[in-house]
Write a protein that holds these residues in place. Structure first.
Motif, PDB file in Angstrom:
ATOM      1  N   TYR A 198      79.101 -20.668  -5.171  1.00 39.89           N
ATOM      2  CA  TYR A 198      78.267 -20.211  -4.956  1.00 39.89           C
ATOM      3  C   TYR A 198      77.753 -19.004  -4.758  1.00 39.89           C
ATOM      4  CZ  TYR A 198      72.391 -20.417  -5.431  1.00 39.89           C
ATOM      5  OH  TYR A 198      71.232 -20.652  -5.718  1.00 39.89           O
ATOM      6  N   GLU A 199      79.017 -18.663  -3.630  1.00 38.36           N
ATOM      7  CA  GLU A 199      78.884 -17.014  -3.051  1.00 38.36           C
ATOM      8  C   GLU A 199      79.794 -16.603  -3.792  1.00 38.36           C
ATOM      9  OE1 GLU A 199      81.108 -18.434   0.715  1.00 38.36           O
ATOM     10  OE2 GLU A 199      79.404 -19.017   1.630  1.00 38.36           O
ATOM     11  N   LEU A 200      80.848 -16.685  -4.532  1.00 43.93           N
ATOM     12  CA  LEU A 200      81.185 -16.224  -5.428  1.00 43.93           C
ATOM     13  C   LEU A 200      80.196 -15.444  -6.375  1.00 43.93           C
ATOM     14  CD1 LEU A 200      83.870 -14.802  -6.652  1.00 43.93           C
ATOM     15  CD2 LEU A 200      83.962 -17.020  -8.254  1.00 43.93           C
ATOM     16  N   ALA A 201      79.162 -16.242  -7.306  1.00 43.25           N
ATOM     17  CA  ALA A 201      78.189 -16.196  -8.203  1.00 43.25           C
ATOM     18  C   ALA A 201      77.300 -15.260  -7.053  1.00 43.25           C
ATOM     19  CB  ALA A 201      77.270 -17.009  -8.458  1.00 43.25           C
ATOM     20  N   PHE A 202      77.164 -14.884  -6.079  1.00 45.39           N
ATOM     21  CA  PHE A 202      76.268 -13.899  -5.890  1.00 45.39           C
ATOM     22  C   PHE A 202      76.856 -12.662  -5.108  1.00 45.39           C
ATOM     23  CE2 PHE A 202      74.919 -11.739  -2.138  1.00 45.39           C
ATOM     24  CZ  PHE A 202      74.425 -12.153  -1.706  1.00 45.39           C
ATOM     25  N   GLY A 203      78.228 -12.831  -5.559  1.00 46.61           N
ATOM     26  CA  GLY A 203      78.928 -11.975  -5.263  1.00 46.61           C
ATOM     27  C   GLY A 203      79.174 -10.343  -6.497  1.00 46.61           C
ATOM     28  N   VAL A 204      79.790 -11.405  -7.599  1.00 49.35           N
ATOM     29  CA  VAL A 204      79.669 -11.286  -8.923  1.00 49.35           C
ATOM     30  C   VAL A 204      78.485 -10.694  -9.163  1.00 49.35           C
ATOM     31  CG1 VAL A 204      79.722 -12.000 -11.415  1.00 49.35           C
ATOM     32  CG2 VAL A 204      81.533 -12.611  -9.524  1.00 49.35           C
ATOM     33  N   ILE A 205      76.773 -11.396  -9.318  1.00 52.45           N
ATOM     34  CA  ILE A 205      75.921 -11.511  -9.351  1.00 52.45           C
ATOM     35  C   ILE A 205      75.326  -9.859  -8.933  1.00 52.45           C
ATOM     36  CG2 ILE A 205      73.449 -11.178 -10.073  1.00 52.45           C
ATOM     37  CD1 ILE A 205      74.289 -14.679 -10.521  1.00 52.45           C
ATOM     38  N   PHE A 206      75.214  -9.677  -7.248  1.00 53.83           N
ATOM     39  CA  PHE A 206      75.265  -8.354  -6.739  1.00 53.83           C
ATOM     40  C   PHE A 206      75.368  -6.970  -7.345  1.00 53.83           C
ATOM     41  CE2 PHE A 206      72.101 -11.253  -4.397  1.00 53.83           C
ATOM     42  CZ  PHE A 206      70.696 -10.648  -3.686  1.00 53.83           C
ATOM     43  N   PHE A 207      77.357  -7.770  -7.441  1.00 56.34           N
ATOM     44  CA  PHE A 207      77.962  -6.303  -8.212  1.00 56.34           C
ATOM     45  C   PHE A 207      77.129  -5.878  -9.355  1.00 56.34           C
ATOM     46  CE2 PHE A 207      81.309  -4.589 -10.737  1.00 56.34           C
ATOM     47  CZ  PHE A 207      81.465  -3.664  -9.916  1.00 56.34           C
ATOM     48  N   LEU A 208      76.798  -6.493 -10.177  1.00 50.28           N
ATOM     49  CA  LEU A 208      75.820  -6.891 -11.606  1.00 50.28           C
ATOM     50  C   LEU A 208      74.531  -6.020 -11.460  1.00 50.28           C
ATOM     51  CD1 LEU A 208      76.918  -9.088 -13.997  1.00 50.28           C
ATOM     52  CD2 LEU A 208      78.018  -7.591 -13.609  1.00 50.28           C
ATOM     53  N   ILE A 209      73.939  -6.044 -10.251  1.00 49.32           N
ATOM     54  CA  ILE A 209      72.353  -5.219  -9.819  1.00 49.32           C
ATOM     55  C   ILE A 209      72.303  -3.937 -10.240  1.00 49.32           C
ATOM     56  CG2 ILE A 209      70.754  -5.695  -8.244  1.00 49.32           C
ATOM     57  CD1 ILE A 209      70.990  -8.595  -8.898  1.00 49.32           C
ATOM     58  N   PHE A 210      74.162  -3.808  -9.041  1.00 49.32           N
ATOM     59  CA  PHE A 210      73.922  -2.689  -7.855  1.00 49.32           C
ATOM     60  C   PHE A 210      74.551  -1.374  -9.897  1.00 49.32           C
ATOM     61  CE2 PHE A 210      74.876  -4.740  -3.693  1.00 49.32           C
ATOM     62  CZ  PHE A 210      73.407  -4.656  -3.980  1.00 49.32           C
ATOM     63  N   LEU A 211      75.616  -2.267 -10.299  1.00 50.07           N
ATOM     64  CA  LEU A 211      76.114  -1.321 -11.370  1.00 50.07           C
ATOM     65  C   LEU A 211      75.217  -0.954 -12.510  1.00 50.07           C
ATOM     66  CD1 LEU A 211      78.758  -0.496 -12.163  1.00 50.07           C
ATOM     67  CD2 LEU A 211      79.306  -2.479 -13.667  1.00 50.07           C
ATOM     68  N   ASN A 212      74.045  -1.737 -12.588  1.00 52.38           N
ATOM     69  CA  ASN A 212      73.071  -1.931 -14.006  1.00 52.38           C
ATOM     70  C   ASN A 212      71.450  -2.066 -13.624  1.00 52.38           C
ATOM     71  OD1 ASN A 212      71.902  -1.089 -16.460  1.00 52.38           O
ATOM     72  ND2 ASN A 212      72.380  -3.439 -16.737  1.00 52.38           N
ATOM     73  N   PRO A 213      70.911  -1.511 -12.288  1.00 53.47           N
ATOM     74  CA  PRO A 213      69.270  -2.278 -11.931  1.00 53.47           C
ATOM     75  C   PRO A 213      68.470  -1.460 -12.680  1.00 53.47           C
ATOM     76  CG  PRO A 213      69.571  -0.032 -10.496  1.00 53.47           C
ATOM     77  CD  PRO A 213      71.077  -0.769 -11.799  1.00 53.47           C
ATOM     78  N   PHE A 214      67.812  -2.262 -12.838  1.00 56.32           N
ATOM     79  CA  PHE A 214      65.941  -1.988 -13.879  1.00 56.32           C
ATOM     80  C   PHE A 214      65.935  -0.962 -13.679  1.00 56.32           C
ATOM     81  CE2 PHE A 214      62.041  -1.912 -14.476  1.00 56.32           C
ATOM     82  CZ  PHE A 214      61.546  -2.499 -15.771  1.00 56.32           C
TER      83      PHE A 214
END
Length: 223
Positions: A198-214
């Motif tokens: 779950y923590e890995l998912a947190f790390g991956v998804i937040f990296f994606l958010i910062f890379l391509n935010p709305f």
């Protein structure tokens, strides 16, 4: 919902792979899941630290690239978020203690549940800080950030202006859906070690958010 970028497709496929095998091993070979797949100091834990650190580096890169065009509040916001993720990366690997074979001080040996040099395993009045702050409080923050913030951002100019002012990236709906999907999938795992995934998912998804935010305009020199 926006079309997935190539990076998002790769990242989400990676999480499907990791969680799929996690469900399989936790239900067929719990010993392997606990001692190999999701073990302490394993690939999953180090992967989390890497993605949290990459998020920090990405934010710092944008700070140094854009800081001459931005106001002090934008600079403050992006630096604070970067520091939070640097802290998360350091805590995940106990600040490199086991990597460099550094002994814990007497204070941490006595007050840390695992005898390590980190804060999230500290015990205060018989209660683990990890459970109070890094689990319960973080859950509330994630719900607000991933579900309510994108709705409020789209609806109220005040929220939009505030988020943009402090360089707070707003999630695209695919990021929210990915996190909720991982939350659902984690329930199919039987081991307490499942939270490493779950923590890995947190790390991956937040990296994606910062890379391509709305609100990707916050990373533009012209905004």
């Amino acid at each position: 919902m926006k079309t997935l970028t190539q990076t998002e497709k790769i990242a989400f496929s990676f999480l499907i792979f990791v969680f799929g095998f996690g469900i399989y091993f936790s239900n067929t070979d719990l010993t392997y899941f606990d001692t190999v797949y999701a073990k302490e100091d394993g690939y999953v834990e180090y992967g989390t630290a890497v993605f949290l650190f990459f998020s920090c580096l990405l934010l710092l890169y944008r700070f140094f690239k854009l800081q001459k065009f931005k106001n002090p509040l934008w600079k403050f916001g992006i630096i604070m978020i970067a520091l939070v993720f640097l802290f998360g990366a350091g805590e995940e690997i106990s600040w490199g203690q086991r990597i460099f074979n550094v002994e814990s001080s007497e204070y941490f040996l006595e007050n840390n549940a695992q005898g390590e040099t980190n804060l999230h395993n500290m015990v205060v009045n018989g209660k683990k800080v990890n459970k109070i702050i890094f689990s319960q409080l973080l859950t509330v923050v994630l719900i607000i950030y991933l579900i309510f913030t994108p709705i409020l951002y789209r609806k109220y100019d005040f929220i939009k202006n505030l988020a943009d002012m402090f360089a707070i990236p707003v999630v695209n709906w695919q990021h929210t859906i990915a996190f909720l999907s991982c939350t659902a999938l984690i329930m199919f795992m039987t081991s307490d070690r499942k939270w490493e995934l779950y923590e890995l998912a947190f790390g991956v998804i937040f990296f994606l958010i910062f890379l391509n935010p709305f609100n990707k305009q916050i990373y533009s020199a012209n905004s």
